[in-house]
Scaffold this active site. Sequence first.
Site, PDB file in Angstrom:
ATOM      1  N   LYS A 108      41.776  42.446  41.233  1.00 38.89           N
ATOM      2  CA  LYS A 108      40.664  43.403  41.323  1.00 38.89           C
ATOM      3  C   LYS A 108      40.177  43.399  42.755  1.00 38.89           C
ATOM      4  O   LYS A 108      40.294  42.392  43.457  1.00 38.89           O
ATOM      5  CB  LYS A 108      39.516  42.981  40.399  1.00 38.89           C
ATOM      6  CG  LYS A 108      38.599  44.125  40.040  1.00 38.89           C
ATOM      7  CD  LYS A 108      39.240  44.962  38.957  1.00 38.89           C
ATOM      8  CE  LYS A 108      38.320  45.996  38.370  1.00 38.89           C
ATOM      9  NZ  LYS A 108      38.856  46.471  37.087  1.00 38.89           N
TER      10      LYS A 108
HETATM   11  N1  GLU Z   1      40.371  49.887  36.777  1.00 40.22           N
HETATM   12  C1  GLU Z   1      41.057  50.069  35.553  1.00 40.22           C
HETATM   13  C2  GLU Z   1      40.858  48.876  34.641  1.00 40.22           C
HETATM   14  O1  GLU Z   1      39.881  48.159  34.758  1.00 40.22           O
HETATM   15  C3  GLU Z   1      42.528  50.442  35.761  1.00 40.22           C
HETATM   16  C4  GLU Z   1      43.350  49.449  36.518  1.00 40.22           C
HETATM   17  C5  GLU Z   1      44.755  49.943  36.845  1.00 40.22           C
HETATM   18  O2  GLU Z   1      45.134  51.021  36.447  1.00 40.22           O
HETATM   19  O3  GLU Z   1      45.456  49.191  37.544  1.00 40.22           O
HETATM   20  O4  GLU Z   1      41.616  48.655  33.733  1.00 40.22           O
END
Ligand code: GLU
Length: 418
Positions: A108
């Site tokens: 993240k």
């Molecule tokens: N931000 C989204 C999540 O929390 C998508 C992450 C992604 O597609 O890599 O799942």
Amino acid sequence: MNTVEPTNVLENALQQLNDAAALLDLEPAIHAKLSKPKRALIVSVPTRMDDGHFEVFWGYRVQHNMDRGPCKGGIRYHPSVTLDEVTALAMWMTWKCAVVNIPYGGAKGGVICDPAQMSEGEIERMTRRFVAELVEIIGPDQDIPAPDVNTNERTMGWLMDTYSMQVGHSVPAVVTGKPIAIGGSLGRSQATGRGVALVAREALATHGMAVEGARMVVQGFGKVGGAFAELIEGLGAAVIGVSDVSGGIYNAAGLDIGELTRHVIETGYVEGFPAGEPITNEELLALECDVLVPAALENVFTADNAGAVRARMIVEGANGPTTPEADRIFADRGIFVAPDILANAGGVTVSYFEWCQGLQAYFWTEDEVNERLEEIMVRAFGEVYAESQSRGVDMRAAATAVAVGRVAEAVRVRGIYP
Ligand code: GLU
């Protein structure tokens, strides 16, 4: 890793891991390894503002785990971002990818900033400098970012361009959730909301209920909550309450989501929508309904308000909306919770499809994307539900156990180097 502000999401995430470790009788070495991120990068992000002065923002990218494949996870822009929060979210991404069994670990990223107070040019320059600082640790084989809170297709387009300019050639597979014109996937923008709708359907079915006629309440009307509301209304449910940062609106007969969306596009907020009564966010969370979907930020349900919830079930569109204490209250009260790492995994699943399509330079139709998404979400729901029944635990404990079990097996067969 001390936080600047009193957020406990990392403690919550570690508590969930500890519970899963106990359930699985996990080897202490693997448990210890999974308790810490593989790598965390802190960067400063000097950004020229429109008036000529420079702001220097803090940016983070945490890579929790790479045992099952490259890291995957979004980038968020928000004033309340902390290193602990990003670390917890990275750990949840590892479990999320493992629950739906796609070959990724979790990561993240976040920048402490308030994009609502910034111009598009300022956001673009901040994004490009942040990506330039990440160039060594991201890439299609090691870490693939995506949108999250306050980032979108446009942000991902700048990310793809900046990374490509740095390495000297176009690398569409470095990021997902990018515009279709540069290799984005059909169906990606609605994928998280679509996955939440599919999980709501499956969850209702375990209670002998259909989506048609079910009453939904949605907290958050952004990329996830907005798409969910539209899709679930299309399946015949009544969306009786919706809220965003401006407050909430309620209509017992069901809100017209198309009209509400037009209102939000025009005014920016759900506030002031004429065909509903205004309610506060607290009142919204306490509405009597069949499915309550938190689709905003963490720590929405705590020991303070979990007793007031009158939903039959909760399907988590947001990451980390429920604290462990609230989980216990919901379990005691018989409220079924479809946890974030399962319920909102549709986004990363279609991100995986986007990455596969990009690497093969061969693109699928929207129907193909949606069909494969449904297959994966339904299978994952079934596996977690079966685990929850056989172990006699709630859905979060079951989902975490399934996920941690898969990651642990990858660690086991690889061994811990050296
Ligand atoms: N931000 C989204 C999540 O929390 C998508 C992450 C992604 O597609 O890599 O799942």
